[in-house]
Design an enzyme around this catalytic site. Sequence first.
Site, PDB file in Angstrom:
ATOM      1  N   GLU A 188      32.330 -28.107 -17.985  1.00  0.00           N
ATOM      2  CA  GLU A 188      33.455 -28.922 -18.452  1.00  0.00           C
ATOM      3  C   GLU A 188      34.770 -28.257 -18.074  1.00  0.00           C
ATOM      4  OE1 GLU A 188      34.320 -28.744 -22.700  1.00  0.00           O
ATOM      5  OE2 GLU A 188      32.435 -27.672 -23.007  1.00  0.00           O
ATOM      6  N   ASP A 196      30.928 -25.473 -23.358  1.00  0.00           N
ATOM      7  CA  ASP A 196      31.461 -24.509 -24.325  1.00  0.00           C
ATOM      8  C   ASP A 196      30.674 -24.549 -25.635  1.00  0.00           C
ATOM      9  OD1 ASP A 196      33.356 -23.938 -22.453  1.00  0.00           O
ATOM     10  OD2 ASP A 196      34.983 -25.032 -23.436  1.00  0.00           O
ATOM     11  N   ASP A 200      31.326 -25.023 -28.686  1.00  0.00           N
ATOM     12  CA  ASP A 200      32.121 -25.586 -29.770  1.00  0.00           C
ATOM     13  C   ASP A 200      31.753 -27.057 -29.922  1.00  0.00           C
ATOM     14  OD1 ASP A 200      33.324 -26.849 -27.618  1.00  0.00           O
ATOM     15  OD2 ASP A 200      35.198 -25.717 -27.742  1.00  0.00           O
ATOM     16  N   ASP A 247      33.383 -29.846 -29.131  1.00  0.00           N
ATOM     17  CA  ASP A 247      33.592 -30.642 -27.923  1.00  0.00           C
ATOM     18  C   ASP A 247      32.503 -30.384 -26.891  1.00  0.00           C
ATOM     19  OD1 ASP A 247      35.764 -32.084 -28.712  1.00  0.00           O
ATOM     20  OD2 ASP A 247      37.257 -30.703 -27.879  1.00  0.00           O
TER      21      ASP A 247
END
Length: 645
Positions: free
Chosen positions: A432, A506, A508, A510
Amino acid sequence: MAENYGADQIQVLEGLEPVRKRPGMYIGTTGPRGLHHLVYEVVDNSVDEALAGHCQKIQVTLKADGSVVVVDDGRGIPTDIHPSTGRSALETVMTVLHAGGKFGGGGYKVSGGLHGVGISVVNALSEWVEVTVWREKKVHTQRFERGLPIGELAIAPCPDHRTGTAVQFKPDTQIFATGIEFDYNTLSGRLRELAYLNAGVEIVFTDERLELIKRDVPRCDVFHYAGGIKEYVAYINNDKQPIHEEIIFVSGERNNVQVEVALQWCSDAYTDNLLGFANNIRTIDGGTHLEGLKTVLTRTMNSIARKRNKLKESDSNLGGENIREGLTGVISVKVPDPEFEGQTKTKLGNMEVRGIVDSLVNETLTEYLEFRPAVADAILEKAIQAFNAAEAARRARELVRRKSVLESSTLPGKLADCSSRDPSESEIFIVEGDSAGGSAKQGRDRQFQAILPLRGKIINIEKTDDAKIYKNTEVQALITALGLGIKGDEFDSAQLRYHRIIIMTDADVDGAHIRTLLLTFFYRYQRAMVDQGFVYIACPPLYKIERGRNHYYCYSDRERNQIISGFPDNAKYDIQRFKGLGEMMPEQLWSTTMNPDTRTLKRVEIEDAAEADRIFTVLMGDRVAPRREFIETYGSRLDLTDLDI
């Protein structure tokens, strides 16, 4: 000096020794998949009794001591003396490879199982097995340890007239070094599937491991579906909007081949979901039964479309992928002598099955739709809409077809391709953003690793029609880079440009959302990619701990706490939490996440196809109520104390 090579150096393995010596040859792996395979082997014997009409109830219980017991009310394993071995038939089937009633002896007309390696293999790979047989007004018991009988077959009077078999076994930790803890959800998925595929059979699944499951009383699920695969389709479509409420059902037998088909189209689905089974085995690679079903659906629906003037004489026929859009279907065939093909032996090869499926489905489907013109019209309207959307998509065909000479194909500019042109050794990391993409491009091995950065979140393919899919820049980049072809076309792994497609996002919220959107894309656009094991998830570290000149990478909170607990009480150390891959230096990303010698990859697999389909519909579909209900039901069971947002 050359060594002598003579007869004395030829090793002969007796009895069940080959199984213990090379367990992977018999159950595929000594990891979790092979462990659960042992349960399936025992259960499949009971299911075969049900197929023969002699068993109505099967009980599977996970015991607190780590063992499993499977009890059925079938005829009971024969206990008289076997003429070839001089031992009881029970001891023979438990200790001799390929001994059983499924090799043409007339014991079973059709047998299922996952390529039945037999209960003798379960015996060989267990610390102990205890078998109880109720038969001929007697109860017979015998114990085995690591494949060897302990004592003779014990016989006692049976106070009632019950019949059946109970097999209790504890897997051997010498064989299953990774552990012998059974996963309830994995087993329940297969048991539920078997209950759907064998209408009327009741399977009771109980977990008595109270300490493990943190309950005061055992967990128990009962799988019993009088409607068989019709109920299976209803379960899959529970959170979808069906075009016709009544599920179309085909059932028949020709030339000793039994066929059952259940079909239902939904208005809010843009892909098809066809599950095929042969003798209770999930045929993830397809086969003649699925080929026959797809062919007859295309021919029959086009014929009806012309009869009802939905297609004019000058119009071309609707494609099979157009007709199947929104279709959920289950086909189950029972074949006396099944032939399985393919690398994983999950493709049915019996040529006669194709024609039998074709003729049975054609008769039933034509009659059903002729008497229900409104249903026929609704299905055809959706197919025609799909055809029109596909026409727009076909303009992108040249972009998404992989050329034999890659340099001449139009690959997305953001793709940093690898040097290798051999898909089997090539892999692509889907990351991403440009920041993570930059680190990955600098840290990779250019020979075999490609990088494709995506900007933002791709569209949710679960609730998007084909026309919008092909207009989306990020999706178009994915399709082109991977060589995926047109949605709905048969998957051809030879067209795939990389055999390891790795999602690297990542750590997290998102990142998790993007990973979910990508998994939804792969599952709905070309599910065979997932079925055949081409999709992976990278596991980047969450923390870097530095103490003096030493540093440690931690992939979980537990690992972080273990390392910190090993430091002296007065130690000064630094913890870095990696929230984005772009925060990592290229060499860090390589050594922790991309280097094949040191990284960990998770391969995406589907244990329960129906449940996977349902969950994608609930969580990624456009109906809010089922999603809210799911979150309210399961959210309360999560431990959110360490949630990192």
